[in-house]
Design a protein around this motif. Structure first.
Motif, PDB file in Angstrom:
ATOM      1  N   GLU A   1       6.724  -4.731   3.758  1.00 14.19           N
ATOM      2  CA  GLU A   1       6.891  -3.843   2.602  1.00 14.19           C
ATOM      3  C   GLU A   1       5.541  -3.495   1.991  1.00 14.19           C
ATOM      4  OE1 GLU A   1       9.134  -3.707  -1.760  1.00 14.19           O
ATOM      5  OE2 GLU A   1       9.589  -5.336  -0.366  1.00 14.19           O
ATOM      6  N   LYS A   2       4.690  -4.519   1.828  1.00 12.50           N
ATOM      7  CA  LYS A   2       3.354  -4.285   1.258  1.00 12.50           C
ATOM      8  C   LYS A   2       2.529  -3.375   2.158  1.00 12.50           C
ATOM      9  CE  LYS A   2       2.871  -8.619  -1.331  1.00 12.50           C
ATOM     10  NZ  LYS A   2       2.138  -9.910  -1.424  1.00 12.50           N
ATOM     11  N   LEU A   3       2.590  -3.632   3.452  1.00 12.39           N
ATOM     12  CA  LEU A   3       1.806  -2.843   4.403  1.00 12.39           C
ATOM     13  C   LEU A   3       2.239  -1.374   4.392  1.00 12.39           C
ATOM     14  CD1 LEU A   3       1.759  -5.391   7.355  1.00 12.39           C
ATOM     15  CD2 LEU A   3      -0.271  -4.530   6.169  1.00 12.39           C
ATOM     16  N   ARG A   4       3.541  -1.141   4.439  1.00  9.47           N
ATOM     17  CA  ARG A   4       4.032   0.221   4.481  1.00  9.47           C
ATOM     18  C   ARG A   4       3.738   0.956   3.171  1.00  9.47           C
ATOM     19  NH1 ARG A   4       8.979   1.200   4.728  1.00  9.47           N
ATOM     20  NH2 ARG A   4       9.052   2.935   6.222  1.00  9.47           N
ATOM     21  N   THR A   5       3.815   0.238   2.054  1.00 10.04           N
ATOM     22  CA  THR A   5       3.491   0.836   0.753  1.00 10.04           C
ATOM     23  C   THR A   5       2.026   1.259   0.700  1.00 10.04           C
ATOM     24  OG1 THR A   5       5.169  -0.499  -0.371  1.00 10.04           O
ATOM     25  CG2 THR A   5       3.429   0.444  -1.750  1.00 10.04           C
ATOM     26  N   ALA A   6       1.178   0.445   1.347  1.00 13.13           N
ATOM     27  CA  ALA A   6      -0.261   0.733   1.362  1.00 13.13           C
ATOM     28  C   ALA A   6      -0.637   1.757   2.425  1.00 13.13           C
ATOM     29  CB  ALA A   6      -1.042  -0.560   1.595  1.00 13.13           C
ATOM     30  N   GLY A   7       0.351   2.209   3.210  1.00 16.09           N
ATOM     31  CA  GLY A   7       0.066   3.204   4.242  1.00 16.09           C
ATOM     32  C   GLY A   7      -0.418   2.622   5.546  1.00 16.09           C
TER      33      GLY A   7
ATOM     34  N   ASP B   1      -5.773  -4.975  -1.881  1.00 16.79           N
ATOM     35  CA  ASP B   1      -6.306  -4.737  -3.232  1.00 16.79           C
ATOM     36  C   ASP B   1      -7.588  -3.918  -3.176  1.00 16.79           C
ATOM     37  OD1 ASP B   1      -4.250  -6.011  -4.495  1.00 16.79           O
ATOM     38  OD2 ASP B   1      -5.323  -7.901  -4.831  1.00 16.79           O
ATOM     39  N   LYS B   2      -8.369  -4.103  -2.090  1.00 15.81           N
ATOM     40  CA  LYS B   2      -9.628  -3.381  -1.944  1.00 15.81           C
ATOM     41  C   LYS B   2      -9.447  -2.063  -1.178  1.00 15.81           C
ATOM     42  CE  LYS B   2     -12.685  -7.392  -2.240  1.00 15.81           C
ATOM     43  NZ  LYS B   2     -13.385  -6.935  -3.443  1.00 15.81           N
ATOM     44  N   GLY B   3      -8.183  -1.745  -0.868  1.00 14.98           N
ATOM     45  CA  GLY B   3      -7.918  -0.495  -0.162  1.00 14.98           C
ATOM     46  C   GLY B   3      -8.284  -0.542   1.306  1.00 14.98           C
ATOM     47  N   ILE B   4      -8.383  -1.755   1.866  1.00 18.08           N
ATOM     48  CA  ILE B   4      -8.711  -1.923   3.283  1.00 18.08           C
ATOM     49  C   ILE B   4      -7.424  -2.215   4.057  1.00 18.08           C
ATOM     50  CG2 ILE B   4      -9.996  -3.273   4.988  1.00 18.08           C
ATOM     51  CD1 ILE B   4     -12.014  -3.919   2.758  1.00 18.08           C
ATOM     52  N   LYS B   5      -7.152  -1.402   5.067  1.00 21.79           N
ATOM     53  CA  LYS B   5      -5.927  -1.581   5.850  1.00 21.79           C
ATOM     54  C   LYS B   5      -6.210  -2.392   7.111  1.00 21.79           C
ATOM     55  CE  LYS B   5      -4.326   2.983   4.348  1.00 21.79           C
ATOM     56  NZ  LYS B   5      -3.981   4.352   4.778  1.00 21.79           N
ATOM     57  N   PRO B   6      -5.352  -3.359   7.414  1.00 15.07           N
ATOM     58  CA  PRO B   6      -5.527  -4.114   8.663  1.00 15.07           C
ATOM     59  C   PRO B   6      -5.228  -3.245   9.871  1.00 15.07           C
ATOM     60  CG  PRO B   6      -3.474  -4.740   7.588  1.00 15.07           C
ATOM     61  CD  PRO B   6      -4.183  -3.821   6.642  1.00 15.07           C
ATOM     62  N   GLY B   7      -5.842  -3.573  11.002  1.00 18.08           N
ATOM     63  CA  GLY B   7      -5.590  -2.828  12.229  1.00 18.08           C
ATOM     64  C   GLY B   7      -4.212  -3.136  12.793  1.00 18.08           C
ATOM     65  N   THR B   8      -3.739  -2.273  13.686  1.00 21.47           N
ATOM     66  CA  THR B   8      -2.393  -2.442  14.239  1.00 21.47           C
ATOM     67  C   THR B   8      -2.266  -3.735  15.043  1.00 21.47           C
ATOM     68  OG1 THR B   8      -3.046  -1.046  16.114  1.00 21.47           O
ATOM     69  CG2 THR B   8      -1.861   0.012  14.320  1.00 21.47           C
ATOM     70  N   ILE B   9      -3.318  -4.112  15.765  1.00 24.84           N
ATOM     71  CA  ILE B   9      -3.274  -5.362  16.532  1.00 24.84           C
ATOM     72  C   ILE B   9      -3.147  -6.545  15.582  1.00 24.84           C
ATOM     73  CG2 ILE B   9      -4.587  -6.900  18.057  1.00 24.84           C
ATOM     74  CD1 ILE B   9      -5.781  -4.389  19.341  1.00 24.84           C
ATOM     75  N   THR B  10      -3.897  -6.501  14.489  1.00 22.72           N
ATOM     76  CA  THR B  10      -3.837  -7.564  13.494  1.00 22.72           C
ATOM     77  C   THR B  10      -2.438  -7.686  12.904  1.00 22.72           C
ATOM     78  OG1 THR B  10      -6.155  -7.149  12.930  1.00 22.72           O
ATOM     79  CG2 THR B  10      -4.887  -8.478  11.386  1.00 22.72           C
ATOM     80  N   ILE B  11      -1.817  -6.543  12.578  1.00 20.86           N
ATOM     81  CA  ILE B  11      -0.468  -6.559  12.006  1.00 20.86           C
ATOM     82  C   ILE B  11       0.520  -7.194  12.981  1.00 20.86           C
ATOM     83  CG2 ILE B  11       1.441  -5.117  11.183  1.00 20.86           C
ATOM     84  CD1 ILE B  11      -0.682  -3.109  10.189  1.00 20.86           C
ATOM     85  N   ALA B  12       0.383  -6.879  14.266  1.00 19.14           N
ATOM     86  CA  ALA B  12       1.270  -7.459  15.276  1.00 19.14           C
ATOM     87  C   ALA B  12       1.089  -8.976  15.357  1.00 19.14           C
ATOM     88  CB  ALA B  12       1.012  -6.822  16.640  1.00 19.14           C
TER      89      ALA B  12
END
Length: 230
Positions: A174-180, A143-154
Motif C-alpha cells: 500500500e505504501k509503495l503504490r501510494t508513493a508511485g 519519506d525522502k521521496g526515494i523509490k526502491p527498485g523493482t528487484i528490491t521490492i520483489a
C-alpha cells in the motif's frame, strides 16, 4: 643515455589504479601507490574510492576500513560512493549491523544518502529476514521521496512471505503504490503465492485486482511454482 621517465599525473595514476582495482590486482595497485608517494603525487577521493572498492571486492573489510581511516587522517573528505561501497561490502557478508553503523557515520559526516544506499540496506535486511529494520529503511526512503527498485521490492515481498508476515506485506504494498513505486510481476507473484499458501483467497484476489490496476502482466507459472514450493 637512457631517457628519464616523466612523472605521471594524478589523473593517470587514478585511471590505472581504478583499472587494477576493478581487476583486484592489488600488487599492481600497491606498486602504483608507492610510485605516487615517491613522486610526491597526493591521492585524492578518486584514488581512495578505488582502493576501498578493491579491498571490499576482495572481502578484505579490515583493509578497506584502514584505508577509510587513512583518508580521514589526510583530510580527504569521503563521499556517497565511499560509504555506499563500505555498506555494500558489509551487507554482502551478512553484517547488517555493520552496514547500519556505516550509515550512521555517513550521516555524521553529512554525506548525502542516496537510492543506492537505501536499496542496498533494504535488500540486505530483507534477505536476512529483519522485517522491522526492513520496514524502517523503506519508510526512510519513501519519506525522502526515494523509490526502491523493482528487484528490491520483489526481494522485500519474498522476505515477508518467508517470514509469514503477510500483514507487513499488505502494508508495504500500500505504501509503495501510494508513493508511485509499483511492484512488478515477480513481487506480485510472491505476494499472491503467499496468500494462496495461507488459504487467504480474499487477499490473493485483492492482489490480483491490484496487479490489474497497475497493468502488470501476471506470470501464472511462477505463482504456481511458488505455491508448490512453500
Amino acid at each position: 643515455m637512457r631517457k628519464q621517465r616523466q612523472p605521471m599525473s594524478l589523473i593517470t595514476y587514478n585511471m590505472l589504479i581504478s583499472i587494477f582495482s576493478r581487476r583486484k590486482v592489488l600488487n599492481k595497485v600497491h606498486s602504483l601507490l608507492a610510485d605516487m608517494k615517491r613522486e610526491g603525487v597526493m591521492p585524492d577521493i578518486i584514488t581512495y574510492n578505488s582502493l576501498i572498492d578493491a579491498y571490499c571486492k576482495s572481502d578484505d573489510l579490515l583493509k578497506a576500513v584502514e584505508t577509510f581511516d587513512k583518508m580521514l587522517t589526510e583530510n580527504v573528505k569521503p563521499n556517497t560512493i565511499t560509504f555506499n561501497t563500505l555498506i555494500e561490502a558489509h551487507v554482502r557478508q551478512g553484517d547488517i549491523d555493520g552496514g547500519f553503523m556505516v550509515l550512521e557515520e555517513m550521516r555524521t559526516h553529512r554525506v548525502r544518502v542516496d537510492g543506492i544506499t537505501y536499496n542496498t540496506l533494504l535488500k540486505g535486511t530483507a534477505k536476512e529476514g529483519l522485517i522491522q529494520d526492513m520496514e524502517d529503511i523503506l519508510a526512510q526512503m519513501l519519506d525522502k521521496g526515494i523509490k526502491p527498485g523493482t528487484i528490491t521490492i520483489a526481494v522485500v515481498a519474498e522476505a515477508c512471505v518467508e517470514k509469514r508476515r503477510l500483514d507487513v506485506l499488505e502494508r508495504l504494498f500500500e505504501k509503495l503504490r501510494t508513493a508511485g513505486a509499483k511492484p512488478d510481476a515477480m513481487a506480485y507473484a510472491h505476494a499472491i503465492a503467499g496468500f494462496c499458501k495461507a488459504d487467504d483467497t480474499e487477499a490473493a484476489d485483492k492482489f490480483v485486482e491490484l496487479m490489474r490496476e497497475d497493468k502488470v502482466e501476471p506470470i501464472t507459472h511462477v505463482v504456481n511454482a511458488l505455491v508448490s514450493s512453500q
